[in-house]
Write an enzyme that holds these catalytic residues in place. Structure first.
Site, mmCIF file in Angstrom:
data_model
loop_
_atom_site.group_PDB
_atom_site.id
_atom_site.type_symbol
_atom_site.label_atom_id
_atom_site.label_comp_id
_atom_site.label_asym_id
_atom_site.label_seq_id
_atom_site.Cartn_x
_atom_site.Cartn_y
_atom_site.Cartn_z
ATOM 1 N N GLY A 87 38.433 45.375 42.040
ATOM 2 C CA GLY A 87 37.178 44.977 41.387
ATOM 3 C C GLY A 87 37.403 43.975 40.276
ATOM 4 O O GLY A 87 38.535 43.631 39.936
ATOM 5 N N GLY A 89 38.146 43.200 37.213
ATOM 6 C CA GLY A 89 38.731 43.929 36.085
ATOM 7 C C GLY A 89 38.676 43.151 34.792
ATOM 8 O O GLY A 89 38.869 43.699 33.709
ATOM 9 N N ASP A 244 42.008 40.553 48.442
ATOM 10 C CA ASP A 244 41.006 40.496 47.371
ATOM 11 C C ASP A 244 40.963 39.108 46.724
ATOM 12 O O ASP A 244 40.078 38.838 45.911
ATOM 13 C CB ASP A 244 41.288 41.561 46.299
ATOM 14 C CG ASP A 244 42.702 41.487 45.752
ATOM 15 O OD1 ASP A 244 43.644 41.621 46.553
ATOM 16 O OD2 ASP A 244 42.865 41.270 44.542
#
Ligand code: AMP
Ligand code: MG
Length: 488
Positions: A87, A89, A244
């Protein structure tokens, strides 16, 4: 906002954490133009409230409110291993301007920060800024950078450094990891919403297709196949091709320990943490293909909504196979152009491969060699061609030159026209690590002038920039040996 999924399970509504005494480190007037932000005669926003917004210290300029900033959840495979939830961060999406998402990287802790401090250091922020704009200058799809704002806030990495916030811009920051996130949690509703969102905003042609999600997959895969071919053609190594870090729009995103090749080494590893060389230069195409396999498997539940499991697998498998074809087509097309070929002839690929092998054997500078091929005069004697001196095995290269010149004879172009075409695809300037390093070291002493010099050159890397010849010279051995830290 372009990322319109809402709900506690998907996003974290979080404001950036302020940094003390922010100051401009870098600003791209070209990205500002994209966002329609008026500038003053110093090339900075006329509306001075932008500094605080781009520092993460305020959510309002005179013209815009960014009152609903968010961080998003994604998951991913890191170095080939499932890493679970990651995610944003340290990246916070402020909102949309002119159809572009504006995101602040290094803007503080979010729900997805895990053990991190939510910050980015000045060094890595300058690298991201410069490389984003350099990629754009090269004509390669990328997230853009608007600014770097610095602060004396200390940030601990291997040593104590200072914080910075890089404002980056893209039509969407959706990643393969976003799809993997919902697939892994078997949240099919969310998965579908995400795919529909992407189709609506960025792949409208998929909506008309017989099987929209298969079409979406093929489109994303084709864009990323073309992207890697473009990276290979300028000697760019991304460094961390984790799923990602792979854009659903086929953009270069998440600049970290990237590097442009100086001397050509086909298995060059730019990320010093990548001990196995998973992300080495020559592996990038196959790794991108692997990431597309991750995407295919994440989309499988959607394709099986209208098909049996087996049919969905078969369809996606054959769609995935197209990656290699699209990659090869693009690679060949670009490298033909780099050699000045406007036609396709048998033997072209072999000729390109022989050149790359010879360059590898002698570690010849990738950028300068291609640029210098444009200087060749078809009727001049081979021993007058200066780039011969770069090759240790002169006989092999001379043989290649003879075959190359014979091949050029099949083209109708004259020397000058061919040089102009070749110069438009073989950049003279790339963001060499040592150049970025010099700009960073000056910036750490609060001298930001070198960033502007690099920006000016790299925005137009195919031009000659006569006053800046030295920026095209490969690093001396001591500078080439400088290791770029992966921490950021
Ligand atoms: P990266 O390797 O930069 O792509 O980051 C991988 C993951 O680690 C992403 O989820 C990032 O948001 C997160 N991350 C990296 N650095 C930090 C940091 N300093 N603070 C919080 N999260 C971070
Ligand atoms: Mg990342």
């Amino acid at each position: 906002m372009a990322y319109t999924l809402s709900g506690e399970d998907v996003i974290h509504r979080v404001a950036p954490s302020p940094i003390p005494n922010p100051y401009w480190v870098a600003f791209s007037s070209s990205t500002a133009k994209l966002l329609n932000i008026p500038l003053n005669n110093q090339g900075l926003p006329s509306d001075s409230t932008w500094l605080d917004v781009l520092a993460g210290n305020s959510l309002q300029t005179n013209d815009y409110d960014f009152l609903d900033p968010i961080a998003t959840a994604y998951s991913g495979h890191q170095f080939g291993v499932w890493a679970g939830q990651l995610g944003d961060g340290r990246a916070i999406l402020l909102g949309d301007i002119q159809g572009q998402e504006l995101q602040l990287k290094g803007a503080g802790i979010t729900r997805y920060s895990r053990m991190g401090d939510g910050r980015a250091v000045l060094r890595s922020s300058i690298r991201e800024f410069l490389c984003s704009e350099a990629m754009h200058g090269l004509g390669i799809p990328t997230s853009r950078a608007l600014s770097v704002v610095g602060s004396d806030l200390p940030v601990r990495r291997e040593t104590l450094e200072t914080a910075a916030v890089c404002a980056r811009v893209a039509p969407s920051f959706i990643r393969v990891g976003h799809f993997e996130h919902f697939a892994s949690t078997q949240n099919i509703d969310r998965l579908k919403q995400l795919a529909d969102l992407l189709i609506d905003g960025h792949y409208p042609e998929s909506k008309e297709a017989d099987s929209p999600y298969v079409h979406l997959f093929k489109s994303i895969s084709a864009r990323n196949a073309k992207l890697v071919a473009q990276w290979q053609s300028v000697g760019f190594c991304h460094g961390v091709l984790n799923s990602d870090n792979i854009s659903a729009l086929g953009l270069t995103i998440d600049y970290g320990p990237f590097g442009f090749l100086d001397g050509f080494q086909i298995d060059h590893i730019c990320n010093h943490s990548d001990q196995g060389g998973r992300y080495a230069y020559h592996r990038q195409p196959q790794i991108m293909h692997w990431n597309m396999a991750c995407l295919a498997s994440a989309l499988h539940p959607l394709v099986s909504l209208d098909n049996s499991n087996e049919e969905a697998t078969a369809t996606l498998t054959s769609a995935l196979d197209e990656f290699a074809v699209v990659y090869a087509q693009n690679w060949q097309q670009i490298f033909r152009k780099k050699l000045g070929f406007t036609t396709e002839q048998d033997g072209d690929v072999k000729l390109i491969e022989r050149l790359l092998q010879a360059m590898h054997d002698s570690k010849v500078d990738f950028t300068n060699l291609f640029r210098s091929l444009g200087e060749i005069k078809i009727n001049a004697p081979i021993n007058s061609i200066s780039c011969r001196d770069e090759f240790i095995d002169r006989n092999t290269f001379d043989q290649w030159l003879e075959d190359y010149i014979a091949r050029l004879g099949l083209e109708s172009c004259n020397d000058l026209a061919r040089k102009m075409q070749m110069d438009a695809i073989n950049p003279k300037f790339i963001l060499r690590n040592h150049l970025a390093q010099i700009a960073i070291e000056k910036a750490q002493k609060k001298d930001f002038s070198e960033i502007n010099v690099l920006l000016r050159i790299l925005e137009n890397p195919y031009d000659d920039h006569d006053a800046y010849e030295s920026y095209a010279i490969p690093p001396s051995p001591d500078l080439a040996a400088v290791e770029v830290s992966c921490s950021s």
